[in-house]
Motif scaffolding. Sequence first.
Motif, PDB file in Angstrom:
ATOM      1  N   ASP A 181     -28.159  22.091   1.058  1.00 20.21           N
ATOM      2  CA  ASP A 181     -29.276  21.434   0.355  1.00 20.21           C
ATOM      3  C   ASP A 181     -30.307  22.464  -0.092  1.00 20.21           C
ATOM      4  N   ALA A 182     -31.355  21.968  -0.757  1.00 20.00           N
ATOM      5  CA  ALA A 182     -32.361  22.873  -1.310  1.00 20.00           C
ATOM      6  C   ALA A 182     -33.074  23.651  -0.198  1.00 20.00           C
ATOM      7  N   ALA A 183     -33.259  23.026   0.950  1.00 19.04           N
ATOM      8  CA  ALA A 183     -33.927  23.725   2.062  1.00 19.04           C
ATOM      9  C   ALA A 183     -33.096  24.932   2.497  1.00 19.04           C
ATOM     10  N   ALA A 191     -25.690  28.058  -4.925  1.00 20.64           N
ATOM     11  CA  ALA A 191     -26.190  26.834  -5.555  1.00 20.64           C
ATOM     12  C   ALA A 191     -26.094  25.631  -4.629  1.00 20.64           C
ATOM     13  N   THR A 192     -26.802  24.579  -5.051  1.00 21.04           N
ATOM     14  CA  THR A 192     -26.709  23.315  -4.320  1.00 21.04           C
ATOM     15  C   THR A 192     -26.983  22.157  -5.269  1.00 21.04           C
ATOM     16  N   ASP A 193     -26.426  20.998  -4.936  1.00 20.64           N
ATOM     17  CA  ASP A 193     -26.723  19.762  -5.672  1.00 20.64           C
ATOM     18  C   ASP A 193     -26.402  18.600  -4.755  1.00 20.64           C
ATOM     19  N   SER A 199     -30.554  19.186 -25.601  1.00 20.94           N
ATOM     20  CA  SER A 199     -31.555  20.258 -25.531  1.00 20.94           C
ATOM     21  C   SER A 199     -31.418  21.125 -24.284  1.00 20.94           C
ATOM     22  N   SER A 200     -30.559  20.719 -23.348  1.00 18.99           N
ATOM     23  CA  SER A 200     -30.413  21.538 -22.135  1.00 18.99           C
ATOM     24  C   SER A 200     -29.764  22.895 -22.457  1.00 18.99           C
ATOM     25  N   VAL A 201     -29.084  22.991 -23.602  1.00 18.19           N
ATOM     26  CA  VAL A 201     -28.426  24.251 -23.977  1.00 18.19           C
ATOM     27  C   VAL A 201     -29.467  25.365 -24.108  1.00 18.19           C
ATOM     28  N   LEU A 202     -30.507  25.128 -24.932  1.00 20.68           N
ATOM     29  CA  LEU A 202     -31.515  26.180 -25.105  1.00 20.68           C
ATOM     30  C   LEU A 202     -32.545  26.191 -23.981  1.00 20.68           C
ATOM     31  N   THR A 203     -32.676  25.081 -23.257  1.00 17.67           N
ATOM     32  CA  THR A 203     -33.542  25.129 -22.070  1.00 17.67           C
ATOM     33  C   THR A 203     -32.991  26.171 -21.104  1.00 17.67           C
ATOM     34  N   ALA A 204     -31.691  26.104 -20.845  1.00 15.05           N
ATOM     35  CA  ALA A 204     -31.071  27.058 -19.906  1.00 15.05           C
ATOM     36  C   ALA A 204     -31.158  28.485 -20.439  1.00 15.05           C
ATOM     37  N   ALA A 259     -33.847  20.968 -10.431  1.00 18.67           N
ATOM     38  CA  ALA A 259     -33.634  19.547 -10.146  1.00 18.67           C
ATOM     39  C   ALA A 259     -34.912  18.786 -10.479  1.00 18.67           C
ATOM     40  N   LEU A 260     -35.651  18.406  -9.461  1.00 19.22           N
ATOM     41  CA  LEU A 260     -36.848  17.596  -9.702  1.00 19.22           C
ATOM     42  C   LEU A 260     -38.115  18.431  -9.554  1.00 19.22           C
ATOM     43  N   GLY A 261     -39.256  17.817  -9.879  1.00 19.18           N
ATOM     44  CA  GLY A 261     -40.542  18.497  -9.750  1.00 19.18           C
ATOM     45  C   GLY A 261     -40.935  18.674  -8.288  1.00 19.18           C
ATOM     46  N   GLY A 272     -29.877  22.435  -8.151  1.00 14.88           N
ATOM     47  CA  GLY A 272     -29.670  21.397  -9.162  1.00 14.88           C
ATOM     48  C   GLY A 272     -28.698  21.880 -10.226  1.00 14.88           C
ATOM     49  N   LEU A 273     -27.484  21.344 -10.186  1.00 18.90           N
ATOM     50  CA  LEU A 273     -26.451  21.741 -11.150  1.00 18.90           C
ATOM     51  C   LEU A 273     -26.229  20.617 -12.145  1.00 18.90           C
ATOM     52  N   GLY A 274     -27.323  20.204 -12.784  1.00 20.42           N
ATOM     53  CA  GLY A 274     -27.227  19.170 -13.821  1.00 20.42           C
ATOM     54  C   GLY A 274     -26.975  19.832 -15.160  1.00 20.42           C
ATOM     55  N   LYS A 275     -27.493  19.201 -16.190  1.00 21.71           N
ATOM     56  CA  LYS A 275     -27.245  19.709 -17.542  1.00 21.71           C
ATOM     57  C   LYS A 275     -27.734  21.153 -17.686  1.00 21.71           C
ATOM     58  N   VAL A 276     -28.951  21.423 -17.220  1.00 23.27           N
ATOM     59  CA  VAL A 276     -29.503  22.770 -17.359  1.00 23.27           C
ATOM     60  C   VAL A 276     -28.874  23.730 -16.348  1.00 23.27           C
TER      61      VAL A 276
HETATM   62  P1  NAD Z   1     -30.107  16.508 -14.786  1.00 21.79           P
HETATM   63  O1  NAD Z   1     -30.481  15.160 -14.335  1.00 21.79           O
HETATM   64  O2  NAD Z   1     -28.932  16.698 -15.692  1.00 21.79           O
HETATM   65  O3  NAD Z   1     -29.836  17.453 -13.522  1.00 21.79           O
HETATM   66  C1  NAD Z   1     -30.557  17.433 -12.340  1.00 21.79           C
HETATM   67  C2  NAD Z   1     -29.580  17.748 -11.209  1.00 21.79           C
HETATM   68  O4  NAD Z   1     -30.322  17.927 -10.009  1.00 21.79           O
HETATM   69  C3  NAD Z   1     -28.570  16.649 -10.953  1.00 21.79           C
HETATM   70  O5  NAD Z   1     -27.257  17.186 -10.919  1.00 21.79           O
HETATM   71  C4  NAD Z   1     -28.992  16.092  -9.586  1.00 21.79           C
HETATM   72  O6  NAD Z   1     -27.888  15.626  -8.813  1.00 21.79           O
HETATM   73  C5  NAD Z   1     -29.628  17.307  -8.953  1.00 21.79           C
HETATM   74  N1  NAD Z   1     -30.575  17.003  -7.871  1.00 21.79           N
HETATM   75  C6  NAD Z   1     -31.463  15.987  -7.787  1.00 21.79           C
HETATM   76  N2  NAD Z   1     -32.163  16.065  -6.644  1.00 21.79           N
HETATM   77  C7  NAD Z   1     -31.725  17.162  -6.006  1.00 21.79           C
HETATM   78  C8  NAD Z   1     -32.065  17.769  -4.765  1.00 21.79           C
HETATM   79  N3  NAD Z   1     -33.017  17.263  -3.968  1.00 21.79           N
HETATM   80  N4  NAD Z   1     -31.405  18.888  -4.397  1.00 21.79           N
HETATM   81  C9  NAD Z   1     -30.434  19.400  -5.192  1.00 21.79           C
HETATM   82  N5  NAD Z   1     -30.077  18.872  -6.359  1.00 21.79           N
HETATM   83  C10 NAD Z   1     -30.714  17.760  -6.763  1.00 21.79           C
HETATM   84  O7  NAD Z   1     -31.422  17.127 -15.449  1.00 21.79           O
HETATM   85  P2  NAD Z   1     -31.543  18.412 -16.386  1.00 21.79           P
HETATM   86  O8  NAD Z   1     -31.594  17.984 -17.798  1.00 21.79           O
HETATM   87  O9  NAD Z   1     -30.544  19.446 -15.976  1.00 21.79           O
HETATM   88  O10 NAD Z   1     -33.011  18.902 -16.019  1.00 21.79           O
HETATM   89  C11 NAD Z   1     -33.290  19.589 -14.816  1.00 21.79           C
HETATM   90  C12 NAD Z   1     -34.785  19.807 -14.683  1.00 21.79           C
HETATM   91  O11 NAD Z   1     -35.241  20.575 -15.790  1.00 21.79           O
HETATM   92  C13 NAD Z   1     -35.629  18.533 -14.685  1.00 21.79           C
HETATM   93  O12 NAD Z   1     -36.731  18.721 -13.845  1.00 21.79           O
HETATM   94  C14 NAD Z   1     -36.090  18.430 -16.119  1.00 21.79           C
HETATM   95  O13 NAD Z   1     -37.307  17.716 -16.216  1.00 21.79           O
HETATM   96  C15 NAD Z   1     -36.280  19.879 -16.473  1.00 21.79           C
HETATM   97  N6  NAD Z   1     -36.197  20.149 -17.905  1.00 21.79           N
HETATM   98  C16 NAD Z   1     -35.092  19.817 -18.612  1.00 21.79           C
HETATM   99  C17 NAD Z   1     -35.028  20.067 -19.974  1.00 21.79           C
HETATM  100  C18 NAD Z   1     -33.812  19.733 -20.777  1.00 21.79           C
HETATM  101  O14 NAD Z   1     -33.768  20.096 -21.947  1.00 21.79           O
HETATM  102  N7  NAD Z   1     -32.795  19.088 -20.223  1.00 21.79           N
HETATM  103  C19 NAD Z   1     -36.114  20.680 -20.619  1.00 21.79           C
HETATM  104  C20 NAD Z   1     -37.244  21.043 -19.867  1.00 21.79           C
HETATM  105  C21 NAD Z   1     -37.263  20.762 -18.514  1.00 21.79           C
END
Ligand code: NAD
Length: 354
Positions: free
Chosen positions: A223-225, A200-202, A145-150, A239-241, A179-183
């Motif tokens: 970093d994020a700061a 960017a940062t991760d 689901s990260s595809v359409l989230t992004a 990344a996180l909340g 945060g360069l995760g899935k989204v």
């Molecule tokens: P993910 O776990 O794939 O990616 C999160 C990335 O953030 C990771 O690469 C992690 O290393 C990085 N990260 C963690 N702490 C960090 C920090 N302090 N500074 C920099 N980078 C940090 O998660 P995701 O699926 O990409 O989701 C990202 C956010 O979007 C989450 O908060 C998630 O709840 C939200 N979200 C995701 C979806 C979805 O469909 N995947 C939908 C709605 C909301």
Amino acid sequence: TSLDDPSSTGHEQVVFCQDTQTGLRAIIGIYSTALGPALGGTRFYPYPSEEAALADVLDLSRGMAYKNALAGLDLGGGKAVIWGDPDQLKSEPLLRAYGRFVESLNGRYYTACDVGTYVADMDVIARETRFVTGRSVEHGGAGDSSVLTAWGVFQGMRAAAEHVWGAPTLNGRRVGVAGLGKVGKHLTRHLLDDHAEVVATDVDPRAREWVRANHPQVELVDDAAALVAADIDVYAPCALGGALDDDTVPALRAKVVAGAANNQLAHPGIEKLLADRGVLYAPDYVVNAGGVIQVADEIEGFNFDRARLRATRIYDTTRQILRLADDEGVPPAVAADRLAERRMADVGRLRTIH
Ligand code: NAD
């Protein structure tokens, strides 16, 4: 949310589930079915107490009602928690026992993945109930689901850019992706396609390596700061909340915040702090609804193009919210809540007329 007086939370139904044989303890929270069956994921988490599990499910199910309402879905809001350590407790019998409880609600609640549950778990739950989304592709599921989230975050960001700079594009803007995760990865691609500059940062070295290998034009900061303090036009927390708090907001140089992370505002009042600093905040639950739009589409039989079209409308919804915020003199987060409440009340009223 007051736990002392459950009726004060406004939830329609809260179901406590127990199966002693498998050790299942779950709570299903249905905030509203005004727009249709309640949809929201199942969180499998080692809560310290039943009170903590209940508080979480009440908050999360309410949040889903607002998110689904503004996503334009014919779905209400619900969520479930399974209380325990998934590493120790998760088993086929437990998930199937849980699935039978979901089935017993007869379609008032549809479940999906959340923290601690995965596509494979949904396939197991589906052996007991029809009311489950987020399934594997081979079972008609929507996939990642990260595809359409992004894609949706990008649309919301375009609307915010238009509101501030006059054109719905990130062309030439500097966008900071935390945060360069899935989204974050997909979002970076959309931004580069739109000719934005990405900073960017991760924390994960593998994510940083991915950027260097695939998009060498992206500037990486420590970093994020550092990202918050950087000379950027748009900040995208992915990344996180809690990314926006009393420390980050005063340091922020961006004029727009739009990102995927859930619960970006660390506490109530931050939306006002942002508005006072002249920062336009595109509410997190509005712009990150692409994921729920993607999984909800499974209920009709998954069609990617249809789901993508729905996620594209996040642009229009964000636009509408930003205008409403200006008209009513409130921060966008407040305008979004009002719009969601209005849709739930108006459509809900129609649906009660038989
Ligand atoms: P993910 O776990 O794939 O990616 C999160 C990335 O953030 C990771 O690469 C992690 O290393 C990085 N990260 C963690 N702490 C960090 C920090 N302090 N500074 C920099 N980078 C940090 O998660 P995701 O699926 O990409 O989701 C990202 C956010 O979007 C989450 O908060 C998630 O709840 C939200 N979200 C995701 C979806 C979805 O469909 N995947 C939908 C709605 C909301």
